[in-house]
Design a protein around this motif. Structure first.
Motif, PDB file in Angstrom:
ATOM      1  N   ASP A  39       0.862  -1.183   0.000  1.00 19.79           N
ATOM      2  CA  ASP A  39       0.000   0.000   0.000  1.00 19.79           C
ATOM      3  C   ASP A  39       0.899   1.233   0.000  1.00 19.79           C
ATOM      4  OD1 ASP A  39      -1.736   2.105   0.469  1.00 19.79           O
ATOM      5  OD2 ASP A  39      -2.854   1.061   2.035  1.00 19.79           O
ATOM      6  N   SER A  40       0.928   1.925  -1.118  1.00 20.22           N
ATOM      7  CA  SER A  40       1.820   3.075  -1.257  1.00 20.22           C
ATOM      8  C   SER A  40       1.411   4.261  -0.396  1.00 20.22           C
ATOM      9  CB  SER A  40       1.897   3.513  -2.730  1.00 20.22           C
ATOM     10  OG  SER A  40       0.608   3.812  -3.242  1.00 20.22           O
ATOM     11  N   GLY A  52       5.125   1.410   2.881  1.00 19.76           N
ATOM     12  CA  GLY A  52       4.497   0.746   1.740  1.00 19.76           C
ATOM     13  C   GLY A  52       3.875  -0.597   2.079  1.00 19.76           C
ATOM     14  N   LYS A  53       3.741  -0.888   3.373  1.00 17.49           N
ATOM     15  CA  LYS A  53       3.175  -2.175   3.799  1.00 17.49           C
ATOM     16  C   LYS A  53       2.061  -1.921   4.811  1.00 17.49           C
ATOM     17  CE  LYS A  53       7.726  -4.188   3.311  1.00 17.49           C
ATOM     18  NZ  LYS A  53       8.907  -4.605   4.033  1.00 17.49           N
ATOM     19  N   ARG A  54       0.913  -2.512   4.579  1.00 17.40           N
ATOM     20  CA  ARG A  54      -0.231  -2.372   5.473  1.00 17.40           C
ATOM     21  C   ARG A  54      -0.618  -3.741   6.019  1.00 17.40           C
ATOM     22  NH1 ARG A  54      -4.518   1.144   6.159  1.00 17.40           N
ATOM     23  NH2 ARG A  54      -3.900   2.415   4.385  1.00 17.40           N
ATOM     24  N   MET A  55      -0.863  -3.803   7.323  1.00 17.20           N
ATOM     25  CA  MET A  55      -1.372  -5.039   7.906  1.00 17.20           C
ATOM     26  C   MET A  55      -2.896  -4.982   7.871  1.00 17.20           C
ATOM     27  SD  MET A  55      -0.697  -6.987  11.508  1.00 17.20           S
ATOM     28  CE  MET A  55      -1.543  -5.813  12.529  1.00 17.20           C
ATOM     29  N   ARG A  74      -4.911  -3.094  -6.501  1.00 18.53           N
ATOM     30  CA  ARG A  74      -4.766  -1.659  -6.296  1.00 18.53           C
ATOM     31  C   ARG A  74      -3.440  -1.194  -6.863  1.00 18.53           C
ATOM     32  NH1 ARG A  74      -5.701   0.521  -0.265  1.00 18.53           N
ATOM     33  NH2 ARG A  74      -5.200   2.493  -1.212  1.00 18.53           N
ATOM     34  N   PRO A  75      -3.430  -0.039  -7.498  1.00 14.16           N
ATOM     35  CA  PRO A  75      -2.137   0.457  -8.000  1.00 14.16           C
ATOM     36  C   PRO A  75      -1.227   0.872  -6.852  1.00 14.16           C
ATOM     37  CG  PRO A  75      -3.850   2.089  -8.358  1.00 14.16           C
ATOM     38  CD  PRO A  75      -4.535   0.859  -7.824  1.00 14.16           C
ATOM     39  N   ALA A  79       5.249   7.662  -6.350  1.00 20.18           N
ATOM     40  CA  ALA A  79       5.297   9.061  -5.929  1.00 20.18           C
ATOM     41  C   ALA A  79       4.508   9.297  -4.643  1.00 20.18           C
ATOM     42  CB  ALA A  79       4.794   9.971  -7.042  1.00 20.18           C
ATOM     43  N   GLU A  80       3.444   8.526  -4.426  1.00 20.12           N
ATOM     44  CA  GLU A  80       2.668   8.638  -3.190  1.00 20.12           C
ATOM     45  C   GLU A  80       3.518   8.196  -1.994  1.00 20.12           C
ATOM     46  OE1 GLU A  80      -1.787   7.469  -1.798  1.00 20.12           O
ATOM     47  OE2 GLU A  80      -0.664   5.861  -2.790  1.00 20.12           O
ATOM     48  N   LEU A  81       4.235   7.099  -2.162  1.00 20.93           N
ATOM     49  CA  LEU A  81       5.120   6.608  -1.108  1.00 20.93           C
ATOM     50  C   LEU A  81       6.248   7.599  -0.858  1.00 20.93           C
ATOM     51  CD1 LEU A  81       5.866   4.338   0.863  1.00 20.93           C
ATOM     52  CD2 LEU A  81       7.161   3.293  -1.000  1.00 20.93           C
ATOM     53  N   TRP A  82       6.827   8.144  -1.923  1.00 21.72           N
ATOM     54  CA  TRP A  82       7.907   9.107  -1.782  1.00 21.72           C
ATOM     55  C   TRP A  82       7.426  10.355  -1.039  1.00 21.72           C
ATOM     56  CZ3 TRP A  82       9.181   8.689  -7.683  1.00 21.72           C
ATOM     57  CH2 TRP A  82       9.732   7.422  -7.946  1.00 21.72           C
TER      58      TRP A  82
END
Length: 118
Positions: A39-40, A52-55, A74-75, A79-82
């Motif tokens: 998950d970004s 970038g990781k969701r539980m 999901r995409p 850039a969202e993570l950055w």
């Protein structure tokens, strides 16, 4: 809990029940299952290895499978993570950080930082 949403004086160590991330059902009997999905939009408050990781929590195997499938489709937007990494670094430095510190703190290149702030 009280009606006004204030915590009661119950045992602070008492485990709260989990909620299924798909249906919202309360799972209080330890039958829940967990998975980590990409998950970004997730940036951990202090540990960049968890960015970038969701539980997610499921109340059944079927719901867990559906959750994993949803996140698989999901995409993941770099850039969202950055942007999240940049925000965390800026907050950690009280709002003032040099470009060099920002690159070092985030592990991002200058180009990635530019995309992250757009």
């Amino acid at each position: 809990m009280r009606d006004r949403g204030e915590p009661d004086s119950g045992d602070e160590d008492e485990a709260l029940p989990e909620l299924c991330d798909l249906c919202g059902a309360v799972v209080a009997d330890s039958t829940e299952s967990y998975a980590v999905v990409p998950d970004s939009s997730i940036v951990h408050s202090v540990d960049p290895r968890l960015d970038g990781k969701r539980m997610v929590v499921g109340c059944s195997r079927e719901h867990m499978a559906e959750l994993v499938a949803q996140y698989k489709h999901r995409p993941f937007i770099d850039a969202e993570l950055w942007a999240g990494k940049i925000s965390r670094a800026i907050e950690a430095h009280g709002g003032k950080v040099s470009p060099e510190e920002l690159a070092e703190e985030t592990g991002l290149t200058e180009e990635q930082i530019e995309f992250g702030v757009m």
